[in-house]
Scaffold this motif. Structure first.
Motif, PDB file in Angstrom:
ATOM      1  N   ILE A   1      -7.542  28.922  65.739  1.00 48.91           N
ATOM      2  CA  ILE A   1      -8.215  30.214  65.523  1.00 48.91           C
ATOM      3  C   ILE A   1      -7.777  31.219  66.582  1.00 48.91           C
ATOM      4  CG2 ILE A   1     -10.450  31.377  65.570  1.00 48.91           C
ATOM      5  CD1 ILE A   1     -11.658  28.867  64.295  1.00 48.91           C
ATOM      6  N   ALA A   2      -7.711  30.764  67.848  1.00 50.93           N
ATOM      7  CA  ALA A   2      -7.314  31.670  68.927  1.00 50.93           C
ATOM      8  C   ALA A   2      -5.854  32.104  68.780  1.00 50.93           C
ATOM      9  CB  ALA A   2      -7.525  30.975  70.276  1.00 50.93           C
ATOM     10  N   MET A   3      -4.977  31.189  68.367  1.00 51.23           N
ATOM     11  CA  MET A   3      -3.578  31.545  68.165  1.00 51.23           C
ATOM     12  C   MET A   3      -3.410  32.509  67.001  1.00 51.23           C
ATOM     13  SD  MET A   3      -1.801  27.807  68.796  1.00 51.23           S
ATOM     14  CE  MET A   3      -0.264  28.321  68.046  1.00 51.23           C
ATOM     15  N   GLY A   4      -4.114  32.253  65.889  1.00 54.32           N
ATOM     16  CA  GLY A   4      -3.988  33.129  64.721  1.00 54.32           C
ATOM     17  C   GLY A   4      -4.565  34.505  64.935  1.00 54.32           C
ATOM     18  N   SER A   5      -5.595  34.626  65.742  1.00 51.97           N
ATOM     19  CA  SER A   5      -6.219  35.926  66.006  1.00 51.97           C
ATOM     20  C   SER A   5      -5.559  36.683  67.148  1.00 51.97           C
ATOM     21  CB  SER A   5      -7.702  35.727  66.313  1.00 51.97           C
ATOM     22  OG  SER A   5      -7.866  34.918  67.466  1.00 51.97           O
ATOM     23  N   GLY A   6      -4.595  36.071  67.809  1.00 56.61           N
ATOM     24  CA  GLY A   6      -3.885  36.736  68.893  1.00 56.61           C
ATOM     25  C   GLY A   6      -4.577  36.674  70.238  1.00 56.61           C
ATOM     26  N   LYS A   7      -5.632  35.883  70.369  1.00 56.00           N
ATOM     27  CA  LYS A   7      -6.329  35.768  71.645  1.00 56.00           C
ATOM     28  C   LYS A   7      -5.658  34.778  72.591  1.00 56.00           C
ATOM     29  CE  LYS A   7     -10.914  36.939  69.862  1.00 56.00           C
ATOM     30  NZ  LYS A   7     -12.316  36.484  69.702  1.00 56.00           N
ATOM     31  N   LEU A   8      -4.824  33.922  72.050  1.00 60.88           N
ATOM     32  CA  LEU A   8      -4.158  32.909  72.859  1.00 60.88           C
ATOM     33  C   LEU A   8      -2.648  33.132  72.733  1.00 60.88           C
ATOM     34  CD1 LEU A   8      -4.587  30.426  74.643  1.00 60.88           C
ATOM     35  CD2 LEU A   8      -4.545  29.016  72.585  1.00 60.88           C
ATOM     36  N   HIS A   9      -2.037  33.547  73.836  1.00 64.62           N
ATOM     37  CA  HIS A   9      -0.611  33.880  73.832  1.00 64.62           C
ATOM     38  C   HIS A   9       0.163  32.752  74.507  1.00 64.62           C
ATOM     39  CE1 HIS A   9      -1.704  37.964  72.633  1.00 64.62           C
ATOM     40  NE2 HIS A   9      -2.625  37.936  73.593  1.00 64.62           N
TER      41      HIS A   9
ATOM     42  N   VAL B   1     -15.230  27.744  59.231  1.00 64.71           N
ATOM     43  CA  VAL B   1     -14.128  27.138  58.483  1.00 64.71           C
ATOM     44  C   VAL B   1     -13.230  28.206  57.866  1.00 64.71           C
ATOM     45  CG1 VAL B   1     -13.558  25.566  56.597  1.00 64.71           C
ATOM     46  CG2 VAL B   1     -15.544  25.111  58.017  1.00 64.71           C
ATOM     47  N   THR B   2     -13.805  29.333  57.443  1.00 60.88           N
ATOM     48  CA  THR B   2     -12.989  30.411  56.877  1.00 60.88           C
ATOM     49  C   THR B   2     -12.040  30.980  57.920  1.00 60.88           C
ATOM     50  OG1 THR B   2     -14.772  30.962  55.347  1.00 60.88           O
ATOM     51  CG2 THR B   2     -13.063  32.616  55.682  1.00 60.88           C
ATOM     52  N   MET B   3     -12.555  31.202  59.121  1.00 58.29           N
ATOM     53  CA  MET B   3     -11.698  31.679  60.207  1.00 58.29           C
ATOM     54  C   MET B   3     -10.642  30.642  60.568  1.00 58.29           C
ATOM     55  SD  MET B   3     -14.359  33.657  62.762  1.00 58.29           S
ATOM     56  CE  MET B   3     -13.036  33.945  63.947  1.00 58.29           C
ATOM     57  N   LEU B   4     -10.990  29.363  60.422  1.00 58.22           N
ATOM     58  CA  LEU B   4     -10.021  28.303  60.719  1.00 58.22           C
ATOM     59  C   LEU B   4      -8.856  28.341  59.729  1.00 58.22           C
ATOM     60  CD1 LEU B   4      -9.093  25.782  62.201  1.00 58.22           C
ATOM     61  CD2 LEU B   4     -10.644  24.446  60.772  1.00 58.22           C
ATOM     62  N   GLU B   5      -9.158  28.493  58.425  1.00 60.24           N
ATOM     63  CA  GLU B   5      -8.082  28.594  57.429  1.00 60.24           C
ATOM     64  C   GLU B   5      -7.169  29.785  57.731  1.00 60.24           C
ATOM     65  OE1 GLU B   5      -9.348  26.809  53.148  1.00 60.24           O
ATOM     66  OE2 GLU B   5     -10.392  28.623  53.770  1.00 60.24           O
ATOM     67  N   GLU B   6      -7.761  30.930  58.016  1.00 56.81           N
ATOM     68  CA  GLU B   6      -6.959  32.120  58.318  1.00 56.81           C
ATOM     69  C   GLU B   6      -6.169  31.948  59.603  1.00 56.81           C
ATOM     70  OE1 GLU B   6      -9.687  35.328  58.420  1.00 56.81           O
ATOM     71  OE2 GLU B   6     -10.092  35.289  56.239  1.00 56.81           O
ATOM     72  N   GLY B   7      -6.788  31.311  60.597  1.00 56.25           N
ATOM     73  CA  GLY B   7      -6.090  31.116  61.864  1.00 56.25           C
ATOM     74  C   GLY B   7      -4.881  30.201  61.729  1.00 56.25           C
ATOM     75  N   ILE B   8      -5.035  29.108  60.971  1.00 53.83           N
ATOM     76  CA  ILE B   8      -3.901  28.203  60.760  1.00 53.83           C
ATOM     77  C   ILE B   8      -2.765  28.938  60.057  1.00 53.83           C
ATOM     78  CG2 ILE B   8      -3.134  26.119  59.566  1.00 53.83           C
ATOM     79  CD1 ILE B   8      -5.920  24.971  59.969  1.00 53.83           C
TER      80      ILE B   8
ATOM     81  N   GLN C   1      -2.103  32.217  59.872  1.00 52.13           N
ATOM     82  CA  GLN C   1      -1.475  33.248  60.693  1.00 52.13           C
ATOM     83  C   GLN C   1      -0.665  32.654  61.845  1.00 52.13           C
ATOM     84  OE1 GLN C   1      -1.377  36.509  60.006  1.00 52.13           O
ATOM     85  NE2 GLN C   1      -2.501  36.003  58.123  1.00 52.13           N
ATOM     86  N   ALA C   2      -1.188  31.592  62.444  1.00 53.21           N
ATOM     87  CA  ALA C   2      -0.425  30.949  63.519  1.00 53.21           C
ATOM     88  C   ALA C   2       0.851  30.313  62.986  1.00 53.21           C
ATOM     89  CB  ALA C   2      -1.299  29.890  64.215  1.00 53.21           C
TER      90      ALA C   2
ATOM     91  N   MET D   1      -2.400  29.293  50.757  1.00 54.16           N
ATOM     92  CA  MET D   1      -1.618  29.972  49.731  1.00 54.16           C
ATOM     93  C   MET D   1      -1.293  31.410  50.129  1.00 54.16           C
ATOM     94  SD  MET D   1      -1.021  27.749  47.464  1.00 54.16           S
ATOM     95  CE  MET D   1      -0.387  28.798  46.172  1.00 54.16           C
ATOM     96  N   ARG D   2      -2.238  32.104  50.743  1.00 50.63           N
ATOM     97  CA  ARG D   2      -1.968  33.483  51.143  1.00 50.63           C
ATOM     98  C   ARG D   2      -0.880  33.546  52.206  1.00 50.63           C
ATOM     99  NH1 ARG D   2      -7.869  35.706  52.461  1.00 50.63           N
ATOM    100  NH2 ARG D   2      -8.046  33.555  53.156  1.00 50.63           N
ATOM    101  N   ALA D   3      -0.930  32.586  53.135  1.00 50.10           N
ATOM    102  CA  ALA D   3       0.107  32.558  54.166  1.00 50.10           C
ATOM    103  C   ALA D   3       1.474  32.229  53.570  1.00 50.10           C
ATOM    104  CB  ALA D   3      -0.257  31.538  55.237  1.00 50.10           C
ATOM    105  N   SER D   4       1.492  31.286  52.579  1.00 44.94           N
ATOM    106  CA  SER D   4       2.773  30.915  51.979  1.00 44.94           C
ATOM    107  C   SER D   4       3.344  32.050  51.151  1.00 44.94           C
ATOM    108  CB  SER D   4       2.583  29.668  51.105  1.00 44.94           C
ATOM    109  OG  SER D   4       1.697  29.939  50.026  1.00 44.94           O
ATOM    110  N   ARG D   5       2.461  32.869  50.499  1.00 42.36           N
ATOM    111  CA  ARG D   5       2.954  34.012  49.729  1.00 42.36           C
ATOM    112  C   ARG D   5       3.430  35.136  50.649  1.00 42.36           C
ATOM    113  NH1 ARG D   5      -1.491  32.780  46.203  1.00 42.36           N
ATOM    114  NH2 ARG D   5      -2.763  34.320  47.301  1.00 42.36           N
ATOM    115  N   SER D   6       2.793  35.254  51.824  1.00 39.01           N
ATOM    116  CA  SER D   6       3.180  36.312  52.758  1.00 39.01           C
ATOM    117  C   SER D   6       4.577  36.080  53.311  1.00 39.01           C
ATOM    118  CB  SER D   6       2.165  36.407  53.899  1.00 39.01           C
ATOM    119  OG  SER D   6       0.890  36.707  53.382  1.00 39.01           O
ATOM    120  N   GLY D   7       4.921  34.794  53.403  1.00 45.21           N
ATOM    121  CA  GLY D   7       6.255  34.480  53.944  1.00 45.21           C
ATOM    122  C   GLY D   7       6.285  34.735  55.424  1.00 45.21           C
ATOM    123  N   GLY D   8       7.379  34.520  56.000  1.00 45.42           N
ATOM    124  CA  GLY D   8       7.485  34.743  57.450  1.00 45.42           C
ATOM    125  C   GLY D   8       8.910  34.696  57.897  1.00 45.42           C
ATOM    126  N   GLY D   9       9.165  35.381  58.914  1.00 47.42           N
ATOM    127  CA  GLY D   9      10.514  35.386  59.451  1.00 47.42           C
ATOM    128  C   GLY D   9      10.573  34.633  60.754  1.00 47.42           C
ATOM    129  N   ASP D  10      11.641  34.791  61.442  1.00 46.34           N
ATOM    130  CA  ASP D  10      11.817  34.133  62.729  1.00 46.34           C
ATOM    131  C   ASP D  10      11.122  34.940  63.791  1.00 46.34           C
ATOM    132  OD1 ASP D  10      12.656  32.878  64.989  1.00 46.34           O
ATOM    133  OD2 ASP D  10      14.734  32.618  64.355  1.00 46.34           O
TER     134      ASP D  10
END
Length: 476
Positions: free
Chosen positions: A383-391, A424-431, A433-434, A465-474
């Motif tokens: 959650i901290a990594m996905g929200s940007g609180k943990l760098h 749990v919702t924040m956990l799904e989003e955090g995983i 996004q991270a 699914m939302r993360a997989s549709r968003s895709g990601g780069g390097d």
């Protein structure tokens, strides 16, 4: 020539000869059914004698049709009268109905089975719900519940009123605990399936019925798991209403004093706290020293649990056993990690948790009820990594996924059922996004692993699914 007259004798002879000579045979094609001999004046052959009738029909049956009567014998003759009487007697005999066939003997009707004596029934009425629960095993409930024993007063059955706004399903579960021949471990497993809120409700019913075994099981379970503030208030209110369980309530509420202490420490460490008088730097080394100590203790508790319990069973030790210790150590670690994240000092904890090979290798051999406690720590990091609180660097981010992403996929269903304060919702989003902050090659590896788990577990896996549709780069 004078005519010679025949003598009278000759004339008579001629007349006799003329009568005796047979007339010529006539054809009888149209004889209307007459015998040719009859038509020619000869008497027909005598008819064959008829079979003698055994009896003459009665007079009443000789009427052929209205106005036509068959000839009858003259009743004045003695023979006709005798025949008429004989015919009447034979007619009366022939008209008598045949004697009835002898009735077959019927088998005796089976005797009805004996009516069993009515079993005593216990009616337990929920006053505020207007529901009555009937229980057949009266003696077992009487033995377990002091309130039932007091209400029945020696009678074999009756009705017991239960006060309080109790859910019917919770009341039924408390009664099932009375009727079940289960040990302490089985009772703990039952309560663990329902969670903290359900255990508090069962505790309320057990207290009202004075069901000691149920009360002790609920208190032991609640002592081993964390609660939130509303749940704590419910427990305090319930225990304050039943002074007979004062000793057990003191032990339970004493373990919750640690939460009050944490709240006080969080206030002191907060940047906006009224307790902070200066800008003193928080001792980072001291916090990480405590984290190392908690991790070492956690490894020892998990090793103890792994030796005593098979992977498909549930740890149910309470009091000073491994379950309570594991809950407390995980709670302390999450608390310290949150302090480090809020103070932007949590990068080293990512290294510390990613390199914890002992616990990650032990995870698959542990009971789901306790191994998901490890995923609670991983969830805080995700959650901290996905929200940007943990760098932290890309290598560190990928190392935490390598160590704890697969255990998270396995434990996510348990975290949904028993969140214990984890969003749990924040956990799904955090995983998700991270995961998108990793390189494309690393994302492909992790998404393939998630897809295999998702195809087998479905909703028991986090929805990425939302993360997989968003895709990601390097993004390293």
């Amino acid at each position: 020539m004078p005519t010679t007259s025949a003598s009278p004798a000759v004339a008579a002879h001629r007349r006799r000869s003329r009568r005796k000579s047979a007339p010529p045979r006539q054809p009888w094609c149209c004889s209307f059914g007459l015998d040719p001999l009859t038509a020619a004046g000869r008497s027909p052959l005598p008819a064959p004698p008829r079979a003698k009738q055994q009896h003459a029909p009665p007079l009443s049956r000789r009427i052929r049709s209205p106005g036509r009567v068959s000839p009858i014998d003259d009743p004045s003759s003695s023979g006709g009268a005798a025949a008429s009487h004989a015919a009447a007697r034979l007619s009366s005999v022939s008209e008598c109905p045949p004697p009835p066939a002898p009735a077959q003997a019927r088998p005796p009707a089976p005797s009805p089975p004996p009516v069993p004596a009515a079993r005593p029934t216990l009616r337990m009425r929920l006053v505020e719900r207007g529901v009555v629960v009937e229980v057949d095993e009266v003696e077992k409930v009487r033995w377990e519940s002091k309130a039932v024993r007091k209400a029945l007063k020696g009678s074999r059955g009756g009705e017991v009123a239960v006060e309080g706004r109790v859910e019917v399903e919770v009341f039924r579960e408390a009664v099932e605990m009375m009727l079940a021949d289960e040990d302490e471990a089985a009772s703990m497993r039952r309560l663990a399936r329902g969670g903290v809120a359900r255990a508090i409700s069962v505790l309320e019913v057990s207290l009202s019925l004075m069901f000691d075994r149920g009360v002790n099981s609920c208190l032991q379970y609640l002592e081993a798991v964390p609660w939130d503030e509303p749940e704590e208030e419910r427990i305090k209110i319930l225990l304050s209403q039943h002074s007979s369980y004062e000793a057990a309530s003191r032990n339970l509420l004493a373990s919750n004093a640690r939460k009050d202490l944490r709240f006080l420490v969080n206030g002191i460490l907060s940047n906006t706290s009224v307790y902070v008088k200066g800008d003193k730097e928080l001792d980072k080394g001291s916090i990480y020293c405590i984290c190392h100590s908690c991790l070492k203790c956690l490894v020892e508790l998990f090793e103890e649990s792994s030796d005593s319990v098979h992977a498909d069973q549930t740890i149910v030790s309470v009091g000073k056993g491994p379950l309570e210790g594991i809950y407390k150590q995980v709670e302390d670690l999450n608390w310290l990690l949150q302090i480090l994240i809020d103070r932007q000092m949590g990068e080293e904890f990512v290294d510390l948790w990613a390199n914890e090979k002992t616990l990650s290798n032990m995870h698959e051999r542990l009971s789901p009820l306790i191994r998901c406690e490890l995923s609670r720590i991983s969830g805080t990091i995700f959650i901290a990594m996905g929200s940007g609180k943990l760098h932290c660097t890309g290598d560190k981010r990928f190392s935490i996924f390598q160590a704890w992403f697969r255990p998270m996929l396995v434990d996510f269903g348990w975290l949904k059922r028993y969140p214990k304060g984890l969003n749990v919702t924040m956990l799904e989003e955090g995983i998700g996004q991270a995961l998108l902050t990793l390189t494309l090659k690393q994302q492909q590896v992790l998404f393939m692993e998630w897809f295999k788990a998702f195809s087998g577990q479905g909703r028991e896996c986090p929805n990425l699914m939302r993360a997989s549709r968003s895709g990601g780069g390097d993004r390293s």
